[in-house]
Design an enzyme around this catalytic site. Structure first.
Site, PDB file in Angstrom:
ATOM      1  N   GLU A 240      -6.022 -10.747  -1.371  1.00 51.62           N
ATOM      2  CA  GLU A 240      -6.868 -10.548  -0.178  1.00 51.62           C
ATOM      3  C   GLU A 240      -8.342 -10.512  -0.575  1.00 51.62           C
ATOM      4  O   GLU A 240      -9.110  -9.673  -0.098  1.00 51.62           O
ATOM      5  CB  GLU A 240      -6.485  -9.238   0.545  1.00 51.62           C
ATOM      6  CG  GLU A 240      -5.004  -9.118   0.865  1.00 51.62           C
ATOM      7  CD  GLU A 240      -4.641  -7.885   1.696  1.00 51.62           C
ATOM      8  OE1 GLU A 240      -5.548  -7.219   2.235  1.00 51.62           O
ATOM      9  OE2 GLU A 240      -3.436  -7.593   1.807  1.00 51.62           O
TER      10      GLU A 240
ATOM     11  N   GLU B 189       0.792  -1.242   0.000  1.00 54.12           N
ATOM     12  CA  GLU B 189       0.000   0.000   0.000  1.00 54.12           C
ATOM     13  C   GLU B 189       0.823   1.291   0.000  1.00 54.12           C
ATOM     14  O   GLU B 189       0.524   2.219   0.749  1.00 54.12           O
ATOM     15  CB  GLU B 189      -0.966  -0.022   1.198  1.00 54.12           C
ATOM     16  CG  GLU B 189      -1.861  -1.267   1.193  1.00 54.12           C
ATOM     17  CD  GLU B 189      -2.826  -1.355   2.382  1.00 54.12           C
ATOM     18  OE1 GLU B 189      -2.693  -0.575   3.339  1.00 54.12           O
ATOM     19  OE2 GLU B 189      -3.725  -2.215   2.344  1.00 54.12           O
TER      20      GLU B 189
END
Ligand code: HAH
Length: 334
Positions: free
Chosen positions: A245, A138
């Site tokens: 995910e 991220e």
């Protein structure tokens, strides 16, 4: 469901064996409470939290490997592969990492040494057991005009913190596959920034082997075409792709409703349709996609039970709270 009744159900990972791995995020509790389900349906696991910086390296001179080891042992005993998550992230990283002497921030060199030692210690510990790592998680900013997310890694080290992390990971385990991992990865603006980052790392000769598309999606979006465009772009860089995910929230991100104690039948039908289309798309890109990991295994536990609405239950997976297959499961197994 009992182990015996799971055996009556076709195995998810066996069904997809010739396409890609099927993984699930686990934690120290779910490797007990979901053991039979995981054994039957997934051939790969990821520690949801137990390998994050704050969990595994809470103080400068102290590593706490117990929970991570328990997950790796569980996987090894069951013959599952393990993806590592995650080495460098702006969240769940202790303050000490960024602190220097006399209340000052750490210096660039100090932080690079800490990063290197952390990565070396963690990656070497699981060499031969963890085949792939999310090296940086991220790092891209969501909003339009900024590329790299503001973080202490960026502030103190500078833009090359990402390249450094990949070099350190590669030195620690030259056989591990190294991923850049992010969410909102199908959003056109963020997608292009992720691709530009990965491409610039490649130009600099940085050892990066894959892009992790988190896949925190919902019943409304992203559209199949948006997902396809992102996959096409990322695959065009010549790296492998993993969905790292995956979950399909029954609520849109901005939906704050809290009245449901179970999903509606409309939600379950829409979820089944979405899962079916998404897996059809993934199968089309089997030459680029090497693994699909869900961010959990069944609806009895998901991080979405608390996020973004505290205390609200969610039902994002292929298996229900009793580990029985949902409509979505049957649809993708057709
Ligand atoms: C992920 N962030 C993290 O990678 C993972 O480590 C954590 O356990 C859960 C989700 C996703 C995310 C998001 O979907 C929205 C806003 C911020 C972060």
């Amino acid at each position: 469901m009992t182990k015996e009744s799971q055996i009556g159900i076709a195995s998810l990972y066996q069904k997809f064996e010739h396409y890609f791995d099927m993984g699930a995020a686990v934690n120290t509790r779910t490797i007990v409470t979901q053991a039979d389900l995981i054994e039957r349906h997934y051939n790969s696991v990821t520690a949801e939290n137990e390998m994050k910086f704050a969990e595994i390296h809470p103080d400068l001179d102290r590593y706490t490997f117990g929970a991570a080891d328990a997950i790796v042992d569980f996987a090894t005993n069951q013959g599952k592969r393990v993806r590592g998550h995650t080495l460098v992230w702006h969240n769940q990283t202790p303050d000490w990492v960024f602190e220097g002497a006399n209340g000052l921030p750490a210096t660039r060199d100090q932080l690079l040494i800490r990063m290197q030692q952390h990565i070396e210690t963690v990656v070497k510990r699981y060499r031969g057991q963890i085949y792939a790592w999310d090296v940086v998680n991220e790092a891209i900013e969501d909003t339009t005009d900024i590329t790299l997310r503001k973080s202490k890694w960026l502030d103190i080290i500078g833009e090359d913190y990402i390249a450094k992390a990949f070099h350190f990971a590669h030195q620690a385990d030259p056989n591990a596959l190294l991923f850049y991992n992010d969410y909102n990865e199908t959003n056109p603006v963020k997608r292009d920034k992720i691709a530009a980052l990965v491409s610039s790392l490649q130009d600099q000769g940085v050892p990066i082997h894959g892009i992790g598309m988190q896949g925190h999606w919902n019943l409304q979006g992203p559209s199949i075409e948006e997902i396809r465009t992102a996959i096409e772009l990322y695959a065009s860089l010549g790296v492998q792709l993993q969905i790292t995910e995956l979950d399909l929230s029954v609520f849109e991100f901005t939906d704050r409703r809290t009245d449901l104690t179970e999903p509606t039948s409309e939600m379950l039908e829409l979820q089944a349709q979405r899962y079916e289309q998404i897996f059809e798309l993934f199968r089309e890109y089997r030459n680029s996609i090497t693994a699909v990991t869900f961010w959990g295994a069944a609806d009895d536990y998901t991080w979405l039970d608390d996020f973004p609405v505290k205390g609200r239950k969610n039902w994002p997976f292929l298996f229900d709270g009793h580990h029985a297959p949902k409509k979505a499961f049957h649809r993708i197994m057709k």
